[in-house]
Design an enzyme around this catalytic site. Structure first.
Site, PDB file in Angstrom:
ATOM      1  CG  ASP A   1      -2.002  -1.025   1.254  1.00  0.00           C
ATOM      2  OD1 ASP A   1      -2.989  -0.853   2.001  1.00  0.00           O
ATOM      3  OD2 ASP A   1      -1.888  -2.024   0.508  1.00  0.00           O
TER       4      ASP A   1
ATOM      5  CE  LYS B   1      -5.134   1.988   2.637  1.00  0.00           C
ATOM      6  NZ  LYS B   1      -4.015   1.294   3.269  1.00  0.00           N
TER       7      LYS B   1
ATOM      8  CE  LYS C   1      -6.675  -1.305   2.871  1.00  0.00           C
ATOM      9  NZ  LYS C   1      -5.393  -1.954   3.192  1.00  0.00           N
TER      10      LYS C   1
END
Lengths: 277, 487, 288
Positions: free
Chosen positions: C125, C188, C224
């Site tokens: 991430d 995300k 996400k």
């Protein structure tokens, strides 16, 4: 036969939605008022004024951001709450009933003063121009001695209706109804900090309030010319708006000229936007 | 031992989420509400009011005959001087009570509205009932401020108002009529629509609970003939009607020579205009809201979609895809987006106009969805390749059917939007503020929504141009139809 | 992008009523989509191991509750996570690129990523350079993503756009597009360390960006939602947004994840209530 000892109320200042003792720790006794016999009235100090203004300022964005309808509903509920507690407020029945009706009247103004005080400006150029009255911010109220409840509500209600928060200096001689109002607000969904109530000596508190730079407007109902002049002078330091008025003695007096009361605590914002792709 | 969710063909269906009608207290049979009481009709009848989703009876109601109408008008006349003599504050307090009672009984009113009329519970709960309460609350606050709303002129009530409301927003339209009329010191005789009388009768109970003086309001359901009788009653001082343009014209004609004020809120064929510089995803939501909200049973529905050619295919494709996600079904299911058509008659009207659209050569697409066996249903439908001359582009369908036309320039959009005898509402979708205002200025429509649609507020005036009617409801302008300037 | 319209649509979808079987299925799906996260200065191998055990089997007393999707930790601990998770199907994910601020040189950010991958991270991430984005330097924002993707190897890359710092929905959409065009496997919302996270409006905007990108290119990119999703109600709201924007086929942890820590226990509590009809208490479930 034994008689029952009542549990006495302790009177406190109402700041930020909470009941607090004066930070000065000092108290006054009121002479000549049987209801106030033996009662210690908190003697508010400059620091209490400071805290009250801070609370009013903190509550302002949330209060002003509510819809006008929501503010109207809260003011109406304030009226409901005052009606239900009418017997407990230490003021004359007529004073209380007039105060309830004044709250109802101003509950109905929250979503109506805008088209009356504002509007579309037909400017001589291809722009949509409109002027919109907005709350001025934190409004100070120097309450009169009589009528003790109506004299206060007549200025608090319009200030709230316009979206302001309020810091009120209560009457020296008859502070109890004003202090009881804090309890009423607690059951009325009025958010903490929207109305703050200070008892004490008007001559000590009003100048501190008037000179506080974070106060946007002050409404002086004291009826005291010398104090009024002092307020004018102190307010000038930060261009605080000042309105002097006589106490409303009746419902009709409190609602006879609502626009003047609303104008005194609003600012007019004018916007321009081009028309034409 | 825990396992991973298998990804084969995933579906997640919303389980039924029915709003329970258990707590609703309905009488088996309602009389007419006259002089503060529910009374038997003298020369009327009793009829069942039907749930259009199930064809079951919601309650039996009395329909007024002509003597019943006369009786209601007499009681309104008798009550009017006393009502007008009250201070504005006191009249306002009654209306505040009504607003609060509506809020307290909100859930019940929403359920009954959906049962009697077919609209999804989500709408009656989130839109109809809250707005009805808000309307009473708003006008309660005008009752003691009338001159301020009338430019400082001294004012008086008109007297007795005869009011006729439609079946698409039964409770809300009753609020739109009664609240201003009463605030201004008039008394009223309200005739709810034939197919949706029940929430008006619950409102009558609320008026009793609020202790409204008897006679100030009468609520007398009935069919078209009861409305016609009411309009022709000699002793009324004002007529207010919301409904179709055809009936509105009849009413206006019937009042010829009588010199009493009338307000008409009639039909529309409103243009929803999407420019190439609009926020397209939000525009699609606005289009859906504009024509499928309340099954399209909305006078100001955005039933003509005008799309700038450069984005027409994109918008239609997004719209069709979005339409496929609309949930059509049980109005009492909280996840339903589109409910039942209000009546068999209305369904037949929709079907007939849709058939004409196909005959005239427009291309029809209807969402494929399972519709219940009983009840009256029409699946959301879009017509493309529509010409302005087609009936589906000119006539009000009053159903979940949108007709798509295209335009090249702003001027063309305005011209097309204005080419109609109607003039109720319009929508403008563009990211450019200056364009939104310029186009708004040019549209002959009483309500213009910019980058939104179907937004209502008691403080915002609503009403039409041209054959969509005249007079305004809402805001300070909503007082004018119920007052005369004092001499 | 019209803020009022976006927020209205996102809020309306929050009023979908998810009951009974739909609620149970929704909660199980949400659990399977959780990236169980711990990103504290005070994290230790012991804490991470406990968390991994919970990730694999969140509720021993309710065996139909699946494992979560991944465990997300700092690079220094991803090796511990990988070891604890090996063979379970739960992925070991690591943040990287000078998380959360991203205020470091590209070289440092690449080294950070490489070490995480070498330690066993299966998912990375990363954060975008908001400093570059807000200065309008789209090329640099994209370049960094491309370079990080390059050193990820087989690890899949999630790109955090940090919506709270971007200032507008237009920026959220723009950043999403840049990330997807630069090769992100997932976009995300947030690091979880900023003032707001995966609000309904932001999630809707990003899902619509994905929809448009997939329509145009055919390449699937996942989403996400991290930050602020701490109750089952909030999680189900996000699932409704996915369902009604992209369709049922997107309701899989291969395309949608929820970054969370306290959410998991609320999901378990709500699930227990659907089974027993009674309200559960937090202590009924272990914290790690």
């Amino acid at each position: 036969m034994s008689s029952r000892l009542p549990v006495r109320k302790t009177y406190k200042l109402f700041i930020g939605g909470a009941f607090v003792r004066s930070e000065s720790g000092r108290y006054d006794r009121i002479e000549g008022d049987p209801a106030a016999a033996g009662v210690n009235i908190p003697r508010g100090s400059r620091k209490d004024v400071r805290d009250a203004v801070a609370a009013g300022r903190k509550a302002l964005p949330g209060w002003a951001a509510r819809t006008a309808y929501n503010r109207g509903q809260i003011l109406y509920r304030f009226a409901e709450a005052l009606e239900s507690r009418a017997a407990d407020i230490g003021a004359e029945r007529a004073d209380v009933e007039a105060s309830i009706d004044v709250l109802v009247h101003y509950a109905g103004w929250t979503d109506k003063f805008q088209p009356v005080l504002g509007g579309i400006n037909p400017v001589a150029a291809p722009f949509l121009s409109f002027s919109l009255p907005e709350p001025t911010g934190v409004v100070g109220v120097v309450a009169p001695d009589a009528p003790p409840l109506l004299g206060l509500i007549a200025e608090v209600a319009p200030a709230l209706a316009a979206g302001n928060t309020v810091v009120a200096v209560l009457s020296d001689e008859q502070p109890l109804p004003g202090l009881d109002l804090g309890e009423v607000m607690g059951i009325a969904d009025v958010p903490g900090g929207v109305v703050n109530l200070l008892s004490g000596r008007r001559s000590e508190l009003a100048p501190v309030l008037a000179s506080h730079h974070a106060l946007n407007a002050i409404v002086d109902v004291s009826g005291d010319a010398a104090l009024g002049a002092e307020i004018d002078k102190l307010a000038a330091e930060s261009v605080t708006r000042v309105r002097h008025t006589t106490p409303a003695e009746s419902y009709e007096a409190a609602t006879g000229d609502p626009l003047s009361r609303l104008e005194a605590v609003t600012e007019l914002k004018t916007a321009w936007h081009p028309v034409g792709a | 031992m825990a396992t991973q969710e298998q990804r084969t063909s995933i579906t997640w269906d919303y389980a039924p989420a029915p709003e329970s009608p258990d707590h609703v207290r309905l009488r088996d049979s309602y009389g007419l509400f006259i002089d503060g009481e529910f009374v038997d009709p003298v020369d009327g009848t009793r009829v069942p009011s039907i749930n259009p989703a199930t064809e079951e009876t919601v309650a039996e109601v009395a329909f007024a005959g002509s003597e019943d109408v006369a009786r209601a008008v007499r009681s309104a006349r008798a009550a009017q001087p006393g009502w007008a003599a009250l201070s504005g504050l006191e009249r306002g307090k009654y209306l505040f009570r009504v607003a609060r009672l509506i809020q307290e009984r909100a859930r019940e009113l929403a359920v009954v509205e959906s049962m009697d009329g077919g609209k999804p519970i989500r709408e009656s709960r989130d839109v109809d009932v809250p707005l009805a309460a808000a309307h009473f609350f708003h006008y309660a606050g005008w009752a003691d401020k009338l001159s301020y709303g009338m430019g400082g002129r001294p004012v008086e009530p008109l007297g007795v108002a005869g009011q006729i409301v439609p079946w698409n927003f039964p409770l809300l339209m009753a609020a739109w009529k009664l609240a201003p009329a009463l605030a201004c010191g008039n008394t009223a005789v309200l005739k709810p629509a034939e197919t949706t009388p029940v929430t008006a009768l619950l409102l009558a109970e609320i008026l009793q609970e609020a202790e409204l003086p008897p006679g100030v309001v009468s609520i007398i359901p009935g069919d078209g003939s009861a409305g016609a009788t009411l309009v022709r009653e000699p002793d009324i001082d004002k007529v207010a009607f919301t409904g179709s343009t055809a009936v509105g014209k009849n009413i206006q004609a019937a009042l010829a020579g009588r010199r009493i004020p009338v307000t008409l809120e009639l039909g529309g064929k409103s243009a929803n205009i999407v420019f190439e510089d609009a926020a397209l995803d939000q525009a699609v939501e606005g289009i859906v809201n504009g024509i499928f909200f309340n099954q399209g049973h909305v006078c100001c529905a955005g039933s003509r979609l005008l799309i700038q050619e450069s984005v027409a295919d994109t918008v239609v494709s997004k719209l069709w895809s979005r339409m496929g996600r609309l949930r059509v079904g049980d109005p009492l299911d909280k996840n339903t987006d589109v409910g039942a058509i209000n009546s068999r008659e209305q369904l037949e009207r929709i079907e007939s106009l849709v058939a004409s659209g196909e005959e005239e050569g427009a291309v029809r697409r209807t969402v494929a969805c399972e519709l219940p066996d009983r009840g009256f249903w029409f699946a959301p439908t879009i017509f493309t390749d529509v010409a302005p001359a087609h009936r589906i582009a000119a006539e009000e369908i009053f159903g979940p059917v949108v007709s798509v036309l295209t335009f090249r320039t702003q001027a063309e959009a305005i011209e097309k939007a204005n080419s109609t005898p109607y003039g109720l509402a319009a929508g403008i979708w563009t990211d450019k503020g200056s364009k939104a205002f310029e186009v708004a200025n040019a549209l002959q429509a009483g309500v213009v929504w910019q980058n939104t649609y179907n937004k209502f507020d008691p403080s915002a005036a609503f009403g039409g141009y041209k054959e969509s009617g005249f007079g305004r409801e809402g805001g300070m302008s909503g007082l004018r139809p119920y007052l005369k300037v004092a001499s | 992008m019209d803020r009022v319209g976006i927020e209205e649509r996102a809020a309306t979808l929050g009023r979908r009523s998810i009951k009974t079987t739909a609620k149970q299925q929704g909660i199980r799906m949400a659990v399977s989509m959780v990236d169980l996260t711990t990103l504290e200065g005070s994290d230790t191998p012991g804490k991470v191991r406990h968390l991994c055990a919970k990730a694999v089997c969140p509720a021993p007393a309710m065996p139909e509750i699946p494992s979560v999707a991944a465990v997300c930790v700092y690079p220094s601990l991803v090796g511990v996570a990988r070891e604890a998770l090996d063979g379970t199907g739960v992925k070991a994910a690591s943040v990287a690129t000078a998380f959360p601020s991203g205020q470091a040189s590209l070289d440092v950010k690449l080294r950070d990523t490489e070490e995480a991958v070498a330690a066993g991270a299966e998912e990375i991430d990363m954060v975008i350079s908001r400093e570059a984005f807000l200065a309008g330097d789209d090329a640099r924002v994209m370049e960094e993503i491309v370079r990080v993707k390059d050193v990820c190897g087989d690890a899949h890359l999630k790109v955090i756009i940090e919506t709270a710092e971007l200032g507008s929905y237009d920026h959220v959409r723009h950043a999403s597009m840049l990330a997807m065009e630069a090769g992100a496997d997932f976009i995300k919302t947030s690091t979880g360390k900023a003032s707001s996270g995966a609000t309904p409006g932001v999630v809707l905007v990003m899902l619509e960006a994905i929809r448009d990108y997939v329509d145009r290119t055919g390449r699937i990119v996942g989403m996400k939602a991290a930050g602020g999703v701490s109750t089952s109600k909030a999680a189900l709201h996000r699932l409704v947004l996915v369902k009604e924007t992209l369709g049922d086929e997107w309701l899989t942890n291969e395309r949608f994840r929820i970054g969370a820590s306290s959410l998991l226990n609320d999901l378990l509590m709500q699930y227990q209530k659907t089974e027993t009809g009674h309200y559960a208490r937090p202590e009924d479930f272990s914290k790690e």
